[in-house]
Design a protein around this motif. Structure first.
Motif, PDB file in Angstrom:
ATOM      1  N   GLY A   1       0.836  -1.203   0.000  1.00 47.65           N
ATOM      2  CA  GLY A   1       0.000   0.000   0.000  1.00 47.65           C
ATOM      3  C   GLY A   1       0.867   1.248   0.000  1.00 47.65           C
ATOM      4  N   PHE A   2       2.007   1.173   0.745  1.00 50.53           N
ATOM      5  CA  PHE A   2       2.962   2.287   0.793  1.00 50.53           C
ATOM      6  C   PHE A   2       3.565   2.510  -0.595  1.00 50.53           C
ATOM      7  N   LEU A   3       3.981   1.415  -1.244  1.00 54.20           N
ATOM      8  CA  LEU A   3       4.596   1.529  -2.579  1.00 54.20           C
ATOM      9  C   LEU A   3       3.607   2.048  -3.624  1.00 54.20           C
ATOM     10  N   SER A   4       2.325   1.767  -3.418  1.00 54.72           N
ATOM     11  CA  SER A   4       1.318   2.194  -4.398  1.00 54.72           C
ATOM     12  C   SER A   4       1.176   3.725  -4.443  1.00 54.72           C
ATOM     13  N   ASN A   5       1.729   4.409  -3.430  1.00 53.09           N
ATOM     14  CA  ASN A   5       1.673   5.875  -3.406  1.00 53.09           C
ATOM     15  C   ASN A   5       2.704   6.511  -4.348  1.00 53.09           C
ATOM     16  N   PHE A   6       3.647   5.692  -4.851  1.00 52.40           N
ATOM     17  CA  PHE A   6       4.652   6.210  -5.789  1.00 52.40           C
ATOM     18  C   PHE A   6       4.089   6.158  -7.210  1.00 52.40           C
ATOM     19  N   THR A   7       4.362   7.202  -7.981  1.00 56.76           N
ATOM     20  CA  THR A   7       3.875   7.295  -9.364  1.00 56.76           C
ATOM     21  C   THR A   7       5.081   7.342 -10.298  1.00 56.76           C
ATOM     22  N   PHE A   8       4.954   6.769 -11.486  1.00 57.37           N
ATOM     23  CA  PHE A   8       6.084   6.756 -12.416  1.00 57.37           C
ATOM     24  C   PHE A   8       5.753   7.532 -13.685  1.00 57.37           C
ATOM     25  N   PRO A   9       6.763   8.186 -14.275  1.00 64.69           N
ATOM     26  CA  PRO A   9       6.499   9.032 -15.453  1.00 64.69           C
ATOM     27  C   PRO A   9       6.051   8.242 -16.668  1.00 64.69           C
ATOM     28  N   ASP A  10       5.217   8.855 -17.491  1.00 62.92           N
ATOM     29  CA  ASP A  10       4.738   8.260 -18.740  1.00 62.92           C
ATOM     30  C   ASP A  10       5.717   8.651 -19.844  1.00 62.92           C
ATOM     31  N   LEU A  11       6.703   7.779 -20.102  1.00 64.58           N
ATOM     32  CA  LEU A  11       7.796   8.114 -21.026  1.00 64.58           C
ATOM     33  C   LEU A  11       7.330   8.289 -22.468  1.00 64.58           C
ATOM     34  N   ALA A  12       6.102   7.852 -22.780  1.00 64.65           N
ATOM     35  CA  ALA A  12       5.557   8.067 -24.129  1.00 64.65           C
ATOM     36  C   ALA A  12       5.398   9.569 -24.401  1.00 64.65           C
ATOM     37  N   ALA A  13       5.335  10.357 -23.326  1.00 65.68           N
ATOM     38  CA  ALA A  13       5.157  11.814 -23.469  1.00 65.68           C
ATOM     39  C   ALA A  13       6.404  12.511 -23.994  1.00 65.68           C
ATOM     40  N   LEU A  14       7.515  11.775 -24.147  1.00 64.50           N
ATOM     41  CA  LEU A  14       8.740  12.370 -24.713  1.00 64.50           C
ATOM     42  C   LEU A  14       8.517  12.872 -26.138  1.00 64.50           C
ATOM     43  N   ALA A  15       7.456  12.383 -26.777  1.00 62.34           N
ATOM     44  CA  ALA A  15       7.132  12.825 -28.142  1.00 62.34           C
ATOM     45  C   ALA A  15       6.327  14.128 -28.149  1.00 62.34           C
ATOM     46  N   ASN A  16       5.935  14.591 -26.964  1.00 64.30           N
ATOM     47  CA  ASN A  16       5.098  15.793 -26.848  1.00 64.30           C
ATOM     48  C   ASN A  16       5.970  17.047 -26.675  1.00 64.30           C
ATOM     49  N   PRO A  17       5.970  17.983 -27.635  1.00 61.44           N
ATOM     50  CA  PRO A  17       6.825  19.193 -27.542  1.00 61.44           C
ATOM     51  C   PRO A  17       6.518  20.049 -26.311  1.00 61.44           C
ATOM     52  N   GLN A  18       5.242  20.029 -25.871  1.00 61.86           N
ATOM     53  CA  GLN A  18       4.836  20.838 -24.704  1.00 61.86           C
ATOM     54  C   GLN A  18       5.598  20.425 -23.437  1.00 61.86           C
ATOM     55  N   VAL A  19       5.951  19.131 -23.364  1.00 63.86           N
ATOM     56  CA  VAL A  19       6.685  18.618 -22.205  1.00 63.86           C
ATOM     57  C   VAL A  19       8.052  19.307 -22.098  1.00 63.86           C
ATOM     58  N   TYR A  20       8.705  19.523 -23.242  1.00 63.00           N
ATOM     59  CA  TYR A  20      10.032  20.144 -23.255  1.00 63.00           C
ATOM     60  C   TYR A  20       9.958  21.616 -22.855  1.00 63.00           C
ATOM     61  N   ILE A  21       8.903  22.300 -23.290  1.00 63.11           N
ATOM     62  CA  ILE A  21       8.716  23.719 -22.919  1.00 63.11           C
ATOM     63  C   ILE A  21       8.521  23.824 -21.402  1.00 63.11           C
ATOM     64  N   THR A  22       7.671  22.938 -20.859  1.00 61.11           N
ATOM     65  CA  THR A  22       7.441  22.909 -19.401  1.00 61.11           C
ATOM     66  C   THR A  22       8.737  22.617 -18.658  1.00 61.11           C
ATOM     67  N   ALA A  23       9.531  21.678 -19.186  1.00 61.27           N
ATOM     68  CA  ALA A  23      10.810  21.314 -18.549  1.00 61.27           C
ATOM     69  C   ALA A  23      11.753  22.512 -18.479  1.00 61.27           C
ATOM     70  N   ILE A  24      11.822  23.295 -19.565  1.00 65.94           N
ATOM     71  CA  ILE A  24      12.705  24.477 -19.589  1.00 65.94           C
ATOM     72  C   ILE A  24      12.242  25.505 -18.560  1.00 65.94           C
ATOM     73  N   VAL A  25      10.930  25.740 -18.499  1.00 66.81           N
ATOM     74  CA  VAL A  25      10.376  26.707 -17.528  1.00 66.81           C
ATOM     75  C   VAL A  25      10.711  26.266 -16.099  1.00 66.81           C
ATOM     76  N   ILE A  26      10.475  24.981 -15.792  1.00 65.71           N
ATOM     77  CA  ILE A  26      10.748  24.471 -14.436  1.00 65.71           C
ATOM     78  C   ILE A  26      12.241  24.595 -14.123  1.00 65.71           C
ATOM     79  N   ALA A  27      13.091  24.209 -15.082  1.00 66.35           N
ATOM     80  CA  ALA A  27      14.545  24.252 -14.859  1.00 66.35           C
ATOM     81  C   ALA A  27      15.029  25.671 -14.578  1.00 66.35           C
ATOM     82  N   VAL A  28      14.547  26.638 -15.364  1.00 70.14           N
ATOM     83  CA  VAL A  28      14.991  28.038 -15.208  1.00 70.14           C
ATOM     84  C   VAL A  28      14.508  28.609 -13.881  1.00 70.14           C
TER      85      VAL A  28
END
Length: 539
Positions: free
Chosen positions: A242-269
């Motif tokens: 039940g404790f482990l079920s609280n962890f979530t893993f990224p959906d790597l299929a989203a690497l094809a989504n350009p919006q993800v990269y824009i969000t990443a740059i904003v968060i990084a900066v």
């Protein structure tokens, strides 16, 4: 530095780590709530920030975790990207960008922020922390813990929340706040600080235990009992799976989504800027005045965000609330930040039920002290004594942070500080020296400043216009390293017009500016055949 070896300072670092843990726990939950993310994501970010980032970082007192300044960005990003799993991909990418920035030596950015703005940031955050905890102290709260912005949801703001708090006083919460605050203030007295037993037991821990005890006593008294939303609320797990079920893993299929990269740059900066400014502020608060290696800090934050994103955590930055609580509680090395990470991990595994008995009113009392120490009246007096050029950017930063948010407030403070730099540059263009009369004429010497830009045109024009008729004037440009062509033209025009005013003009070391920076001047002394010292200025 052997004096600051982690193992030699555990008696200072362990009590400090407990205080930081108590401050971090509700902030991790509150920031997750404010970010529209699962509550566990805030706790994961706090654990990674404590254990992973602090281990890699060179910051002796900085504590990392989920940041209030990123809450609005995270909330918007999750909505825009569709799911939390897709957002986690952006967090991982942001960590990679931060790693690259660290290796590219991008850590110098924060050095371009003046100390008046950094001090304003600390005091502004202190005031916001204080204001935001008042509703908890009264037992009324409809806004999340970690929210450090002035405006709230539904037209509410930090001050309307205070009015609501007064209208909905909970007697139980108010008593717990008063008792907790009394304990904390007692622990701050010089008498208590001298007693060895009280040096070993941190005041906030006593305050929390008292709060839990009062919470239990009041639960049997209907008029004083606390509601569920007036205590810490950690998600409970019945089993290890039940404790482990609280962890979530990224959906790597989203690497094809350009919006993800824009969000990443904003968060990084934004995360990098918040971290670097926090590093600068933390180093100022550090009583030992140690200097954090900023490029290493960016690398540590990068690794932290990669790991946090991979296991379902929010973006991480170094956080001034936790860092200042660490310093003010006597933390000496990064061991306190690492231990606080293990305390967070251990508490959600071993004692989640006990954590949920901690009243938010007690945590509000702890944060009252943290907020007050960041914005003490003595800080305002000190900045006032340093003059307008320091005090006005300091106040502008505070007002900007209190009435907008952290990043906008910093921007306002920086603009005001730059305005004062330009104003000083405009005013300090020359100094005038009157000398003894020569051939019956008044003699003056006008020594030009090191740097003269087009901003200084009006001042130079006025200075030359104010020179009396029938005077001898020497214009000395020996110290001038940079002169704008407009200033050169003004002086050349004055040489011509001065003849009509019976002014004898001599110009020393003035050369026509060329494109690009003027080479530095060196004064070389030599000895002439007549036994006189001759000085020549060489470019």
């Amino acid at each position: 530095m052997s004096h600051f070896h982690p193992l030699k300072n555990l008696k200072s670092d362990i009590p400090a780590s407990i205080v930081v843990f108590l401050v971090a726990l509700p902030l991790c939950l509150g920031i997750a709530l404010a970010s529209g993310a699962p509550l566990y994501s805030g706790l994961i970010a706090g654990i990674v920030g404590g254990i992973v980032v602090a281990s890699i970082s060179g910051s002796p007192a900085g504590v990392s975790g989920p940041a209030a300044g990123l809450a609005v960005i995270v909330l918007t990003a999750i909505q825009d990207l569709g799911t939390f799993e897709v957002f986690l991909v952006a967090v991982v990418l942001a960590g990679i960008i931060q790693l690259i920035m660290g290796f590219a030596r991008g850590g110098i950015i924060a050095y371009y922020f003046p100390s008046s703005v950094i001090m304003g940031m600390l005091s502004g955050i202190g005031i916001i922390i204080f204001i935001k905890q008042i509703p908890h102290a009264f037992g009324y709260d409809r806004s999340p813990e970690g929210d450090l912005s002035f405006l709230g949801k539904g037209g509410e703001n930090a001050f309307t929340e205070l009015v609501n708090a007064v209208n909905f006083i909970s007697p139980g919460a108010l008593i717990i706040t008063a008792v907790s605050l009394a304990i904390l203030l007692l622990w701050e007295t010089s008498f208590m600080k001298k007693q060895k037993i009280f040096q070993l037991i941190p005041g906030p821990l006593v305050a929390v235990l008292s709060g839990v005890l009062l919470n239990q006593i009041f639960s049997a008294m209907p008029d004083f009992a606390l509601r569920e939303d007036q205590s810490v609320n950690v998600p409970l797990a019945d089993s290890f799976s039940g404790f482990l079920s609280n962890f979530t893993f990224p959906d790597l299929a989203a690497l094809a989504n350009p919006q993800v990269y824009i969000t990443a740059i904003v968060i990084a900066v934004v995360a990098s800027l918040e971290t670097l400014l926090c590093v600068e502020a933390t180093d100022k608060l550090d009583p030992y005045k140690r200097v954090t290696p900023t490029n290493r800090e960016l690398k540590a934050q990068g690794v932290g965000n990669i790991i946090s994103g991979m296991i379902g955590g929010l973006p991480i930055t170094q956080v001034i609330v936790r860092s200042s609580a660490n310093i003010q509680s006597g933390g000496k090395t990064k061991a306190s930040a690492i231990i606080h990470g293990f305390l967070l991990l251990g508490s959600i595994i071993a004692i989640p039920h006990l954590l949920n008995l901690i009243p938010l009113a007690t945590l509000a009392a702890i944060l009252f002290i943290v907020g007050y120490k960041l914005a003490k009246p003595s800080v305002f007096k000190k900045m006032y004594k340093q003059g307008k050029g320091q005090f006005i950017p300091f106040i502008a930063t505070i007002l900007g942070i209190v009435f907008t948010d952290l990043l906008v407030g910093l921007g306002i403070g920086l603009i005001v500080a730059i305005f004062y730099i330009l104003l000083n540059n405009y005013q300090i263009t020359h100094y005038t020296k009157r000398e003894e009369k020569e051939d019956g004429k008044e003699k003056m010497r006008l020594v030009l400043a090191q740097e003269l830009t087009f901003i200084n045109k009006a001042t130079i024009l006025k200075a030359l216009a104010d020179i009396p008729d029938n005077t001898k004037v020497e214009i000395d440009a020996t110290n001038t390293q940079y002169m704008h062509h407009d200033i050169y033209e003004i002086i050349e025009d004055f040489r011509i017009s001065a003849k009509g005013r019976d002014i004898d003009v001599t110009v020393k070391n003035l050369t026509e500016p060329v494109e690009g920076p003027t080479p530095p001047k060196f004064t070389v002394s030599s000895h002439s055949d007549k036994g006189e010292d001759v000085k020549e200025v060489i470019h």
